[in-house]
Design an enzyme around this catalytic site. Structure first.
Site, PDB file in Angstrom:
ATOM      1  CG  ASP A   1      -4.159   3.711  -5.980  1.00  0.00           C
ATOM      2  OD1 ASP A   1      -4.840   2.919  -6.754  1.00  0.00           O
ATOM      3  OD2 ASP A   1      -3.542   4.524  -6.695  1.00  0.00           O
TER       4      ASP A   1
ATOM      5  CG  HIS B   1      -2.196   0.636   0.986  1.00  0.00           C
ATOM      6  ND1 HIS B   1      -2.409   1.358  -0.373  1.00  0.00           N
ATOM      7  CD2 HIS B   1      -3.366   0.597   1.714  1.00  0.00           C
ATOM      8  CE1 HIS B   1      -3.718   1.764  -0.253  1.00  0.00           C
ATOM      9  NE2 HIS B   1      -4.345   1.430   1.099  1.00  0.00           N
TER      10      HIS B   1
END
Length: 476
Positions: free
Chosen positions: A450, A446
């Protein structure tokens, strides 16, 4: 007294001249022969220590799994000495000398260290084949001294196995561009060079030869349509009630898992799951499966999953990238080296299929067959287990549906595939039909990926599998 004195002297020049005339020639000759006889065993051979050289990937120790020689055996250059297993792969060590094995420094399952003596070999000193740095009582040899060749003042890095392959095919290493670390020449570089040469003699290829179709009388028997429901069979393992705790060292692939997972859990994981309708893919595979068997290849669903992932990575290259330790640079990988997690007796291993972006589904199936065979035998090489850029883990072969896969650094994404289930679903007209459903679980880094990117990639991958004919438009 004088004869005893002559025999005990190390040189005849120490005897006074007035005594020399006393002895006849036979006495002096006999004394000289005695001295030569005593020193002859020292000059007939030289003991060298064959040290375990650096096998790359930062490996400092290995476990000795099997000896192919014993003390007193004669060996030649490139003869197999032993098989060792690191926390990443099994490697066969070959001899660099012609000689006789005098000592084995390790037993089976002992830990051998890089740079330390593996065996002692007696060689013929008169041939002068023993390098000075390998003689007993000398400092250990560096990795560069083991692997480089001097060609017109230029150091070419290559392992002995690669140099042998080049020598057998009359190839100058100076003409090869190495793709390994520090421009090291790999086996794949030699094979790629040979493939470009007309009439080159290639070593045996892992790819199966295409077999012509069988006659009608020799047709392959069809599999029964009604397959019995698989019942899980418990793994039979000996149960020992000793009443005592047992402590074992963490070695081999378990040790690699400790290192990899410790590093992986420093990554902030993002999870995403979905389900895929594989009804059309199941039908397509059933049609292609007999054709693949005629070519000697077992066709599973995995080659389709891998190829669809590669097509998706072309559109979303961020998922085929790596992030440096300081999180300052992102490297986009040109090759799609897609790893496949395998459950073996040695533990979890993740070999990868190289350059999937230029492979057909059949090519991927051939390579998977090879990796699975070597993995079951515990003979996967370091090149098979390193260099991965993206990973798929098929937990469905065991029976799971959803998972939370852990990213294998330096990769940034991984997918876990569940089992294929027959479930009721609705079509566009609201009618219930029987669908072949598989669940997929994705994990992404992450820090650079995204949720929207992961979802779009998953949707593209899903569309290729739900409509396998659409892959034809993008196949290379």
């Amino acid at each position: 007294v004088y004869i005893h004195r002559v025999r005990s002297c190390s040189s005849i020049r120490f005897i006074k001249s007035k005594y020399v005339c006393v002895f006849d020639k036979s006495a002096l000759k006999f004394s000289h022969q005695q001295r030569l006889f005593r020193t002859s065993p020292v000059s007939c051979g030289q003991i060298v220590q064959f040290k375990l050289s650096d096998i790359g990937e930062g490996i400092t120790e290995v476990t000795v799994k099997e000896w192919y020689i014993k003390e007193g055996d004669s060996v030649s250059q490139f003869d197999s000495i032993c098989e060792v297993q690191s926390d990443k792969a099994s490697v066969t060590i070959t001899s660099r000398y012609d000689g006789i094995i005098r000592k084995l420094h390790y037993s089976i399952d002992d830990i051998a260290f890089v740079g330390k003596p593996l065996v002692d070999i007696e060689i013929d000193a008169s041939k002068g084949v023993a390098p000075e740095e390998d003689v007993v009582e000398t400092p250990p040899m560096s990795h560069e001294e083991h692997t480089h060749q001097e060609i017109k003042g230029h150091k070419t890095l290559a392992t002995p196995a690669v140099r042998r392959l080049a020598m057998e095919n009359n190839i100058k290493l100076s003409e090869i561009v190495g793709t390994g670390k520090d421009n090291r020449i790999l086996k794949e570089d030699i094979l790629n060079y040979l493939a470009k040469q007309t009439g080159a003699i290639l070593p045996p290829s892992p790819k199966a030869e295409i077999v012509p179709p069988l006659r009608k009388t020799e047709a392959v028997p069809a599999a029964p349509k009604d397959k019995a429901r698989r019942i899980p069979v418990p793994v039979s393992r000996p149960i020992a009630f000793s009443g005592k705790d047992k402590t074992e060292p963490v070695t081999g692939f378990q040790k690699a898992m400790v290192k990899t997972m410790s590093a992986a859990l420093k990554i902030p994981h993002f999870g995403y799951s979905d389900e895929i309708d594989l009804t059309q893919l199941v039908q397509l595979r059933e049609e292609l499966k007999p054709l693949a068997e005629l070519r000697g290849v077992k066709l599973s669903f995995m080659p389709f999953f891998i190829k669809a992932a590669s097509l998706g990575l072309l559109q979303y290259p961020i998922l085929n990238a790596s992030l440096d330790e300081n999180c300052q640079n992102v490297t986009y990988k040109a090759s799609h080296n897609i790893g496949v997690a395998m459950d073996t007796e040695q533990g979890l291993i993740v070999p990868n299929v190289k350059n999937v972006q230029v492979c057909s589904v059949f090519d991927i199936a051939v390579e998977l067959n090879r990796l699975q065979s070597l993995g079951s035998a515990g003979q996967l090489g370091t090149s098979d287990l390193t260099g991965g850029t993206f990973t798929l883990s098929n937990i469905g072969t065991i029976g799971g549906t959803y998972a939370k896969p852990v990213i294998l650094p330096p990769e940034v994404a991984i997918g876990a595939l569940g089992k294929i289930q027959v479930l009721p679903r609705f079509n566009g007209k609201g009618e219930v039909f029987k669908a072949q459903i598989m669940n997929v679980s994705w994990s992404a880094d992450h820090r650079i990926i995204d949720g929207a990117t992961m979802a779009r990639f998953s949707n593209l991958w899903k569309s290729y599998l739900e409509n396998p004919a659409s892959m034809l438009l993008d196949l290379k």
